[in-house]
Scaffold this motif. Structure first.
Motif, mmCIF file in Angstrom:
data_model
loop_
_atom_site.group_PDB
_atom_site.id
_atom_site.type_symbol
_atom_site.label_atom_id
_atom_site.label_comp_id
_atom_site.label_asym_id
_atom_site.label_seq_id
_atom_site.Cartn_x
_atom_site.Cartn_y
_atom_site.Cartn_z
ATOM 1 N N ARG A 1 0.803 -8.402 -19.710
ATOM 2 C CA ARG A 1 0.989 -7.053 -20.238
ATOM 3 C C ARG A 1 0.085 -6.077 -19.480
ATOM 4 O O ARG A 1 0.518 -5.010 -19.065
ATOM 5 C CB ARG A 1 0.662 -6.997 -21.725
ATOM 6 N N ALA A 2 -1.175 -6.449 -19.286
ATOM 7 C CA ALA A 2 -2.129 -5.569 -18.606
ATOM 8 C C ALA A 2 -1.717 -5.305 -17.162
ATOM 9 O O ALA A 2 -1.928 -4.203 -16.648
ATOM 10 C CB ALA A 2 -3.529 -6.184 -18.648
ATOM 11 N N GLN A 3 -1.105 -6.288 -16.513
ATOM 12 C CA GLN A 3 -0.710 -6.109 -15.121
ATOM 13 C C GLN A 3 0.652 -5.421 -14.984
ATOM 14 O O GLN A 3 0.831 -4.573 -14.113
ATOM 15 C CB GLN A 3 -0.695 -7.455 -14.399
ATOM 16 N N PHE A 4 1.614 -5.780 -15.817
ATOM 17 C CA PHE A 4 2.959 -5.219 -15.692
ATOM 18 C C PHE A 4 3.084 -3.819 -16.289
ATOM 19 O O PHE A 4 3.821 -2.991 -15.768
ATOM 20 C CB PHE A 4 3.993 -6.144 -16.357
ATOM 21 N N ALA A 5 2.406 -3.551 -17.407
ATOM 22 C CA ALA A 5 2.597 -2.290 -18.128
ATOM 23 C C ALA A 5 2.372 -1.051 -17.261
ATOM 24 O O ALA A 5 3.230 -0.154 -17.251
ATOM 25 C CB ALA A 5 1.730 -2.239 -19.379
ATOM 26 N N PRO A 6 1.289 -0.932 -16.503
ATOM 27 C CA PRO A 6 1.104 0.281 -15.698
ATOM 28 C C PRO A 6 2.175 0.442 -14.611
ATOM 29 O O PRO A 6 2.632 1.553 -14.341
ATOM 30 C CB PRO A 6 -0.278 0.098 -15.060
ATOM 31 N N LYS B 1 14.708 0.701 -19.446
ATOM 32 C CA LYS B 1 14.859 2.003 -18.796
ATOM 33 C C LYS B 1 16.347 2.301 -18.654
ATOM 34 O O LYS B 1 17.045 1.648 -17.872
ATOM 35 C CB LYS B 1 14.209 2.005 -17.412
ATOM 36 N N ASP B 2 16.809 3.254 -19.414
ATOM 37 C CA ASP B 2 18.207 3.698 -19.321
ATOM 38 C C ASP B 2 19.137 2.495 -19.223
ATOM 39 O O ASP B 2 19.085 1.616 -20.053
ATOM 40 C CB ASP B 2 18.389 4.656 -18.136
ATOM 41 N N ASP B 3 19.974 2.460 -18.187
ATOM 42 C CA ASP B 3 20.910 1.356 -18.002
ATOM 43 C C ASP B 3 20.392 0.292 -17.035
ATOM 44 O O ASP B 3 21.147 -0.567 -16.585
ATOM 45 C CB ASP B 3 22.256 1.887 -17.483
ATOM 46 N N GLU B 4 19.105 0.342 -16.712
ATOM 47 C CA GLU B 4 18.531 -0.665 -15.827
ATOM 48 C C GLU B 4 18.455 -2.013 -16.545
ATOM 49 O O GLU B 4 18.515 -2.094 -17.770
ATOM 50 C CB GLU B 4 17.121 -0.253 -15.384
ATOM 51 N N THR B 5 18.264 -3.056 -15.783
ATOM 52 C CA THR B 5 18.078 -4.389 -16.329
ATOM 53 C C THR B 5 16.801 -4.440 -17.164
ATOM 54 O O THR B 5 15.762 -3.945 -16.740
ATOM 55 C CB THR B 5 17.990 -5.414 -15.176
ATOM 56 N N GLU B 6 16.888 -5.008 -18.363
ATOM 57 C CA GLU B 6 15.716 -5.170 -19.217
ATOM 58 C C GLU B 6 14.810 -6.231 -18.594
ATOM 59 O O GLU B 6 15.274 -7.275 -18.132
ATOM 60 C CB GLU B 6 16.142 -5.617 -20.614
ATOM 61 N N LEU B 7 13.505 -5.970 -18.585
ATOM 62 C CA LEU B 7 12.524 -6.935 -18.085
ATOM 63 C C LEU B 7 11.764 -7.516 -19.261
ATOM 64 O O LEU B 7 11.253 -6.774 -20.111
ATOM 65 C CB LEU B 7 11.556 -6.263 -17.119
ATOM 66 N N ILE B 8 11.673 -8.839 -19.321
ATOM 67 C CA ILE B 8 11.026 -9.515 -20.438
ATOM 68 C C ILE B 8 9.957 -10.458 -19.896
ATOM 69 O O ILE B 8 10.248 -11.314 -19.053
ATOM 70 C CB ILE B 8 12.041 -10.329 -21.268
ATOM 71 N N LEU B 9 8.724 -10.286 -20.359
ATOM 72 C CA LEU B 9 7.666 -11.242 -20.056
ATOM 73 C C LEU B 9 7.619 -12.246 -21.188
ATOM 74 O O LEU B 9 7.731 -11.881 -22.359
ATOM 75 C CB LEU B 9 6.305 -10.551 -19.963
ATOM 76 N N MET B 10 7.429 -13.515 -20.831
ATOM 77 C CA MET B 10 7.384 -14.574 -21.835
ATOM 78 C C MET B 10 6.116 -15.392 -21.669
ATOM 79 O O MET B 10 5.653 -15.603 -20.544
ATOM 80 C CB MET B 10 8.605 -15.458 -21.701
ATOM 81 N N ALA B 11 5.582 -15.851 -22.797
ATOM 82 C CA ALA B 11 4.427 -16.731 -22.786
ATOM 83 C C ALA B 11 4.863 -18.113 -22.302
ATOM 84 O O ALA B 11 6.007 -18.518 -22.510
ATOM 85 C CB ALA B 11 3.838 -16.828 -24.192
ATOM 86 N N PRO B 12 3.957 -18.848 -21.666
ATOM 87 C CA PRO B 12 4.308 -20.208 -21.219
ATOM 88 C C PRO B 12 4.540 -21.124 -22.411
ATOM 89 O O PRO B 12 4.030 -20.892 -23.509
ATOM 90 C CB PRO B 12 3.082 -20.644 -20.407
ATOM 91 N N ARG B 13 5.300 -22.179 -22.180
ATOM 92 C CA ARG B 13 5.611 -23.119 -23.263
ATOM 93 C C ARG B 13 4.560 -24.213 -23.425
ATOM 94 O O ARG B 13 4.571 -24.922 -24.403
ATOM 95 C CB ARG B 13 6.966 -23.768 -23.017
ATOM 96 N N ILE C 1 10.650 -13.359 -17.277
ATOM 97 C CA ILE C 1 9.617 -13.861 -16.380
ATOM 98 C C ILE C 1 8.532 -14.515 -17.234
ATOM 99 O O ILE C 1 7.922 -13.860 -18.076
ATOM 100 C CB ILE C 1 8.992 -12.716 -15.554
ATOM 101 N N THR C 2 8.304 -15.803 -17.029
ATOM 102 C CA THR C 2 7.224 -16.486 -17.728
ATOM 103 C C THR C 2 5.939 -16.256 -16.955
ATOM 104 O O THR C 2 5.881 -16.465 -15.747
ATOM 105 C CB THR C 2 7.509 -17.995 -17.845
ATOM 106 N N HIS D 1 5.256 -14.133 -28.385
ATOM 107 C CA HIS D 1 5.881 -14.987 -27.374
ATOM 108 C C HIS D 1 6.540 -14.222 -26.240
ATOM 109 O O HIS D 1 6.841 -14.805 -25.200
ATOM 110 C CB HIS D 1 6.916 -15.903 -28.032
ATOM 111 N N SER D 2 6.798 -12.929 -26.445
ATOM 112 C CA SER D 2 7.468 -12.165 -25.390
ATOM 113 C C SER D 2 7.222 -10.672 -25.560
ATOM 114 O O SER D 2 6.806 -10.211 -26.622
ATOM 115 C CB SER D 2 8.980 -12.444 -25.398
ATOM 116 N N LEU D 3 7.522 -9.949 -24.501
ATOM 117 C CA LEU D 3 7.344 -8.507 -24.471
ATOM 118 C C LEU D 3 8.386 -7.942 -23.513
ATOM 119 O O LEU D 3 8.564 -8.482 -22.414
ATOM 120 C CB LEU D 3 5.934 -8.184 -23.977
ATOM 121 N N SER D 4 9.071 -6.873 -23.911
ATOM 122 C CA SER D 4 10.137 -6.343 -23.055
ATOM 123 C C SER D 4 9.918 -4.882 -22.692
ATOM 124 O O SER D 4 9.198 -4.159 -23.375
ATOM 125 C CB SER D 4 11.497 -6.503 -23.751
ATOM 126 N N TRP D 5 10.553 -4.467 -21.593
ATOM 127 C CA TRP D 5 10.573 -3.081 -21.130
ATOM 128 C C TRP D 5 12.009 -2.689 -20.826
ATOM 129 O O TRP D 5 12.793 -3.507 -20.331
ATOM 130 C CB TRP D 5 9.747 -2.915 -19.854
#
Length: 134
Positions: free
Chosen positions: A18-23, A44-56, A9-10, A38-42
């Protein structure tokens, strides 16, 4: 193994994202993973990894709900109380309420959900739709 490996997700601003998604993601049981400028990921077990990305680019246009592309991401939770708790966590973290927690009988008579958006127009839903009693 999940069918969907990761979701990128860009966001308009990575630190604000980060401040909005992390909590919210922490409350859903996700742990912070890899991160850089440029990015940050979360994960959880076998769930889909969620990645935040900076705009280009320097002036990203916010997402507009209803246009072709991203619609929203729905998180299934275990109870109506969880919907309400996560909605409160999101709003406290800076998400804008779109729809307060309520029933959605047009989906099913058991469907209970809320919707929030971040500063860039990214919309998420917290939903509870228990199986029909047999």
């Amino acid at each position: 193994m999940p069918l969907l490996d990761h979701l990128g997700i860009t966001v308009t601003d990575l630190e604000r994202g980060r401040a909005q998604f992390a909590p919210v993601l922490a409350a859903l049981g996700f742990a912070i993973g890899h991160g850089d400028d440029h990015s940050l990921s979360w994960n959880k077990d076998d769930e889909t990894e969620l990645i935040l990305m900076a705009p280009r680019d320097d002036d990203p246009e916010p997402h507009r709900h209803g246009r072709v592309g991203w619609q929203h991401l729905a998180f299934a939770v275990g109870s109506r109380e969880d919907v309400e708790r996560l909605h409160t966590i999101a709003v406290t973290a800076g998400w804008t309420p779109v729809r307060e927690p309520k029933e959605y009988p047009r989906f099913t008579e058991r469907y209970y959900a809320s919707f929030v958006e971040d500063d860039g127009g990214i919309r998420i839903e917290f939903m509870h739709n228990p199986p029909r009693d047999v």
